[in-house]
Scaffold this active site. Sequence first.
Site, PDB file in Angstrom:
ATOM      1  N   LYS A 196      44.341  15.963   9.612  1.00 11.95           N
ATOM      2  CA  LYS A 196      44.439  14.606  10.147  1.00 11.95           C
ATOM      3  C   LYS A 196      44.430  14.703  11.661  1.00 11.95           C
ATOM      4  O   LYS A 196      45.302  15.336  12.256  1.00 11.95           O
ATOM      5  CB  LYS A 196      45.724  13.934   9.657  1.00 11.95           C
ATOM      6  CG  LYS A 196      45.886  12.531  10.215  1.00 11.95           C
ATOM      7  CD  LYS A 196      47.084  11.824   9.626  1.00 11.95           C
ATOM      8  CE  LYS A 196      47.238  10.440  10.218  1.00 11.95           C
ATOM      9  NZ  LYS A 196      48.409   9.738   9.670  1.00 11.95           N
ATOM     10  N   LYS A 249      40.600  13.402   7.708  1.00  8.88           N
ATOM     11  CA  LYS A 249      40.741  12.043   8.211  1.00  8.88           C
ATOM     12  C   LYS A 249      40.728  12.039   9.719  1.00  8.88           C
ATOM     13  O   LYS A 249      41.451  12.845  10.300  1.00  8.88           O
ATOM     14  CB  LYS A 249      42.074  11.492   7.689  1.00  8.88           C
ATOM     15  CG  LYS A 249      42.451  10.149   8.257  1.00  8.88           C
ATOM     16  CD  LYS A 249      43.822   9.773   7.803  1.00  8.88           C
ATOM     17  CE  LYS A 249      44.170   8.462   8.466  1.00  8.88           C
ATOM     18  NZ  LYS A 249      45.532   8.118   8.328  1.00  8.88           N
TER      19      LYS A 249
HETATM   20  C1  PBG Z   1      50.263   7.157   9.031  1.00 12.88           C
HETATM   21  C2  PBG Z   1      48.888   6.712   8.711  1.00 12.88           C
HETATM   22  C3  PBG Z   1      47.949   6.217   9.621  1.00 12.88           C
HETATM   23  C4  PBG Z   1      46.796   5.932   8.882  1.00 12.88           C
HETATM   24  C5  PBG Z   1      47.071   6.251   7.562  1.00 12.88           C
HETATM   25  N1  PBG Z   1      48.368   6.748   7.491  1.00 12.88           N
HETATM   26  C6  PBG Z   1      48.055   5.900  11.062  1.00 12.88           C
HETATM   27  C7  PBG Z   1      48.399   6.872  12.060  1.00 12.88           C
HETATM   28  O1  PBG Z   1      48.549   8.065  11.812  1.00 12.88           O
HETATM   29  O2  PBG Z   1      48.573   6.431  13.192  1.00 12.88           O
HETATM   30  C8  PBG Z   1      45.524   5.391   9.444  1.00 12.88           C
HETATM   31  C9  PBG Z   1      44.604   4.752   8.483  1.00 12.88           C
HETATM   32  C10 PBG Z   1      43.491   3.967   9.103  1.00 12.88           C
HETATM   33  O3  PBG Z   1      43.306   3.934  10.331  1.00 12.88           O
HETATM   34  O4  PBG Z   1      42.766   3.344   8.333  1.00 12.88           O
HETATM   35  N2  PBG Z   1      51.204   6.554   8.220  1.00 12.88           N
END
Ligand code: PBG
Length: 325
Positions: A196, A249
């Site tokens: 991520k 991601k």
């Molecule tokens: C964290 C989380 C995020 C997303 C999914 N889980 C945001 C982040 O890490 O700031 C992002 C998903 C998206 O942008 O569609 N709980």
Amino acid sequence: MSSFPIVRMRRTRQNDKLRGLVRETRLSVDQLVYPLFIAEGIVEPCKISAMPGMMQWPIEHLGREAERIARLGIPAVLLFGIPNEKDEVGSQAYHAQGIIQQAIRCLKSETPDTLVITDVCLCEYTSHGHCGVVANGGVQNDETLALLSRMALSHAEAGADIVAPSDMMDGRVRAIRRTLDEYGLQQIPIMAYSAKFASGFYGPFREAAASVPQFGDRRSYQMDPANVREALREVELDIAEGADIVMVKPALAYLDVIRRVRERCDLPIAAYNVSGEYAMIKAAAQQGWIDEQRIVLEVLTGIKRAGADIIITYFAPDVAQWLKA
Ligand code: PBG
């Protein structure tokens, strides 16, 4: 090797049937996951302005939305909660009566066959908006693991089918696996957000989930967008810790990461087509600058071709309809 005029690549492109016969990558609704935002303290669905077509749902309306999703053939939803109250340690994240725990029970009674996947991360529940416990000006890794484990356990106890840690703390997959097993929940798979990245593409989500960090940013735990070898290490560690599905991601700026992970491991791979990727297409389509359906199908096919099995996407209901037509 023979070449033109013996070889004519255009022979198999002449019509739809021929193109169908030789098509290498196919999108299918059975591998789509649709994210849902469930908010406490609202009575009507509330539009998310940076994500046209997406809503924050009150529990009371969730059943109907879940039925629509199930009827479209979408197999799974991914839940995000927006609690009324936030505090330093994200207490509502692991409260038995928390918004997500209520949502899981509601979904499991209204549409029991739809798989419920839950996002396991504290950022929507902490007053500072970080994904872990903050002390001495920093996000504390090991203290956070216990809270994430409690959160995953409370989701599984409420009936979640899969838990998906997205916090990027080190060691969280093992911590969660141990806790679930200790409580007799050996059958609950973990879908780990393994690679991520600290991405600008999460912008619209942070509005949707009210999870903007109140100070600093997430670069001390999410990955540097420049790194692919490091992503492979993250994936290997998560596999060693017991992940059942690994995730990359965002998706679009990281197709090479998906490909490298595919070549390296045999686990199912999920790719998250995130909020900013959705918002860009929606915005351009609203201007009439692009053909939305065509672009969405092309983008998701690209994510598949890169090597993803599962695609998490806000376009899932549209795609389900287009694939049926
Ligand atoms: C964290 C989380 C995020 C997303 C999914 N889980 C945001 C982040 O890490 O700031 C992002 C998903 C998206 O942008 O569609 N709980």
